[in-house]
Design a protein around this motif. Structure first.
Motif, PDB file in Angstrom:
ATOM      1  N   ALA A   1      -7.430 -57.244  19.531  1.00 17.61           N
ATOM      2  CA  ALA A   1      -8.152 -58.508  19.458  1.00 17.61           C
ATOM      3  C   ALA A   1      -7.388 -59.609  20.182  1.00 17.61           C
ATOM      4  CB  ALA A   1      -8.393 -58.899  18.014  1.00 17.61           C
ATOM      5  N   LYS A   2      -7.984 -60.107  21.268  1.00 19.30           N
ATOM      6  CA  LYS A   2      -7.356 -61.250  21.935  1.00 19.30           C
ATOM      7  C   LYS A   2      -7.645 -62.545  21.184  1.00 19.30           C
ATOM      8  CE  LYS A   2     -11.007 -61.993  25.411  1.00 19.30           C
ATOM      9  NZ  LYS A   2     -11.281 -61.943  26.846  1.00 19.30           N
ATOM     10  N   ASP A   3      -8.651 -62.516  20.296  1.00 10.64           N
ATOM     11  CA  ASP A   3      -8.996 -63.684  19.496  1.00 10.64           C
ATOM     12  C   ASP A   3      -8.554 -63.499  18.033  1.00 10.64           C
ATOM     13  OD1 ASP A   3     -10.809 -61.660  18.958  1.00 10.64           O
ATOM     14  OD2 ASP A   3     -12.581 -62.925  19.122  1.00 10.64           O
TER      15      ASP A   3
ATOM     16  N   GLN B   1      -8.769 -65.845  15.001  1.00 12.66           N
ATOM     17  CA  GLN B   1     -10.040 -66.099  14.317  1.00 12.66           C
ATOM     18  C   GLN B   1     -10.345 -65.056  13.236  1.00 12.66           C
ATOM     19  OE1 GLN B   1     -13.373 -67.419  16.672  1.00 12.66           O
ATOM     20  NE2 GLN B   1     -12.030 -67.740  18.419  1.00 12.66           N
TER      21      GLN B   1
ATOM     22  N   GLU C   1     -12.569 -59.287  22.676  1.00 10.55           N
ATOM     23  CA  GLU C   1     -12.987 -60.186  21.609  1.00 10.55           C
ATOM     24  C   GLU C   1     -13.452 -59.345  20.424  1.00 10.55           C
ATOM     25  OE1 GLU C   1     -15.930 -62.447  23.784  1.00 10.55           O
ATOM     26  OE2 GLU C   1     -14.507 -64.096  24.031  1.00 10.55           O
TER      27      GLU C   1
ATOM     28  N   TYR D   1     -13.642 -61.148  17.124  1.00  9.30           N
ATOM     29  CA  TYR D   1     -14.096 -62.098  16.123  1.00  9.30           C
ATOM     30  C   TYR D   1     -14.936 -63.232  16.703  1.00  9.30           C
ATOM     31  CZ  TYR D   1     -10.433 -59.641  13.654  1.00  9.30           C
ATOM     32  OH  TYR D   1      -9.656 -58.651  13.103  1.00  9.30           O
ATOM     33  N   SER D   2     -15.254 -63.152  17.972  1.00 11.45           N
ATOM     34  CA  SER D   2     -16.010 -64.226  18.630  1.00 11.45           C
ATOM     35  C   SER D   2     -16.695 -63.653  19.869  1.00 11.45           C
ATOM     36  CB  SER D   2     -15.061 -65.364  19.028  1.00 11.45           C
ATOM     37  OG  SER D   2     -14.117 -64.907  19.984  1.00 11.45           O
ATOM     38  N   GLY D   3     -17.439 -64.495  20.558  1.00 16.10           N
ATOM     39  CA  GLY D   3     -18.029 -64.136  21.849  1.00 16.10           C
ATOM     40  C   GLY D   3     -18.810 -62.838  21.836  1.00 16.10           C
ATOM     41  N   GLU D   4     -18.457 -61.946  22.750  1.00 17.34           N
ATOM     42  CA  GLU D   4     -19.211 -60.706  22.919  1.00 17.34           C
ATOM     43  C   GLU D   4     -19.087 -59.750  21.737  1.00 17.34           C
ATOM     44  OE1 GLU D   4     -15.980 -58.172  25.544  1.00 17.34           O
ATOM     45  OE2 GLU D   4     -17.467 -59.389  26.583  1.00 17.34           O
ATOM     46  N   ALA D   5     -18.192 -60.022  20.801  1.00 14.11           N
ATOM     47  CA  ALA D   5     -18.068 -59.162  19.617  1.00 14.11           C
ATOM     48  C   ALA D   5     -19.229 -59.384  18.651  1.00 14.11           C
ATOM     49  CB  ALA D   5     -16.754 -59.435  18.898  1.00 14.11           C
TER      50      ALA D   5
ATOM     51  N   ARG E   1     -20.817 -67.024  14.598  1.00 15.11           N
ATOM     52  CA  ARG E   1     -19.763 -66.477  13.735  1.00 15.11           C
ATOM     53  C   ARG E   1     -20.008 -66.908  12.285  1.00 15.11           C
ATOM     54  NH1 ARG E   1     -14.679 -67.865  12.037  1.00 15.11           N
ATOM     55  NH2 ARG E   1     -13.153 -66.198  12.138  1.00 15.11           N
TER      56      ARG E   1
ATOM     57  N   SER F   1     -17.435 -55.955  13.399  1.00 15.30           N
ATOM     58  CA  SER F   1     -17.206 -55.996  14.833  1.00 15.30           C
ATOM     59  C   SER F   1     -16.745 -54.642  15.360  1.00 15.30           C
ATOM     60  CB  SER F   1     -16.174 -57.077  15.158  1.00 15.30           C
ATOM     61  OG  SER F   1     -15.950 -57.144  16.537  1.00 15.30           O
TER      62      SER F   1
END
Length: 178
Positions: free
Chosen positions: A26-28, A31, A63, A65-69, A76, A99
């Protein structure tokens, strides 16, 4: 995860590889509502590579926890409320688990890092190969013209009825059909 990677290195790549190993992370992670996720430092990545000397290891930030996930046209906040059973939803797993299921059920197959491959072996962080494989699974799949293979069949403890009850109201634009 380290043990899972090492098991692939020892029981698949030593004999049949080297096949590349891709670790999605996870790069995010900031979150993550449960604060269980985190970054892989350079030292962490080096440790994986030392533990799997017969493998080429690649870290892929995605991603979670956000965006394309997230499902298209959702926020969210909506998903977090649904996980709690609000707004008519059935309470369920946390955002990270949801996710991950979305990732494995289709999102992964369209990610560009897989473009050069015909097959892949998906493993969870607690999956282990416990002994040398008797054959190269990718070669066998190609030889037998397979497009999908699995290790075993298991059954969902909730059963198909629960899935059907959750799915039915959303079919055909919201109209229910028997």
């Amino acid at each position: 995860l380290l043990r899972a990677v090492r098991s692939v290195d020892q029981h698949l790549n030593t004999k049949f590889g080297p096949y590349p190993i891709y670790i999605l992370f996870a790069k995010d992670f900031e979150q993550d509502p449960r604060r269980k996720d985190g970054a892989y430092s350079e030292a962490d990545q080096a440790l994986f590579r030392r533990w799997a000397p017969h493998s080429s290891i690649h870290f892929v930030p995605i991603e979670m926890y956000s965006g394309e996930a997230l499902e298209p046209d959702t926020t969210r906040e909506q998903i977090l409320e649904w996980r709690e059973g609000k707004d008519g939803a059935v309470a369920g797993r946390d955002l990270g688990y949801t996710s991950m299921c979305r990732l494995w059920s289709g999102r992964l197959q369209s990610m560009s890092f897989l473009d050069g491959f015909t097959y892949y072996l998906r493993m969870d962080d607690d999956s282990l190969l416990t002994e040398d494989l008797p054959f190269d699974p990718f070669t066998k799949m190609e030889q037998e013209g397979l497009i999908y293979a699995y290790r075993r069949i298991s059954f969902d403890r909730w059963g198909i009825d629960k899935l059907w009850n959750v799915t039915k109201p959303h079919l055909l634009g919201g109209t229910e059909k028997e």
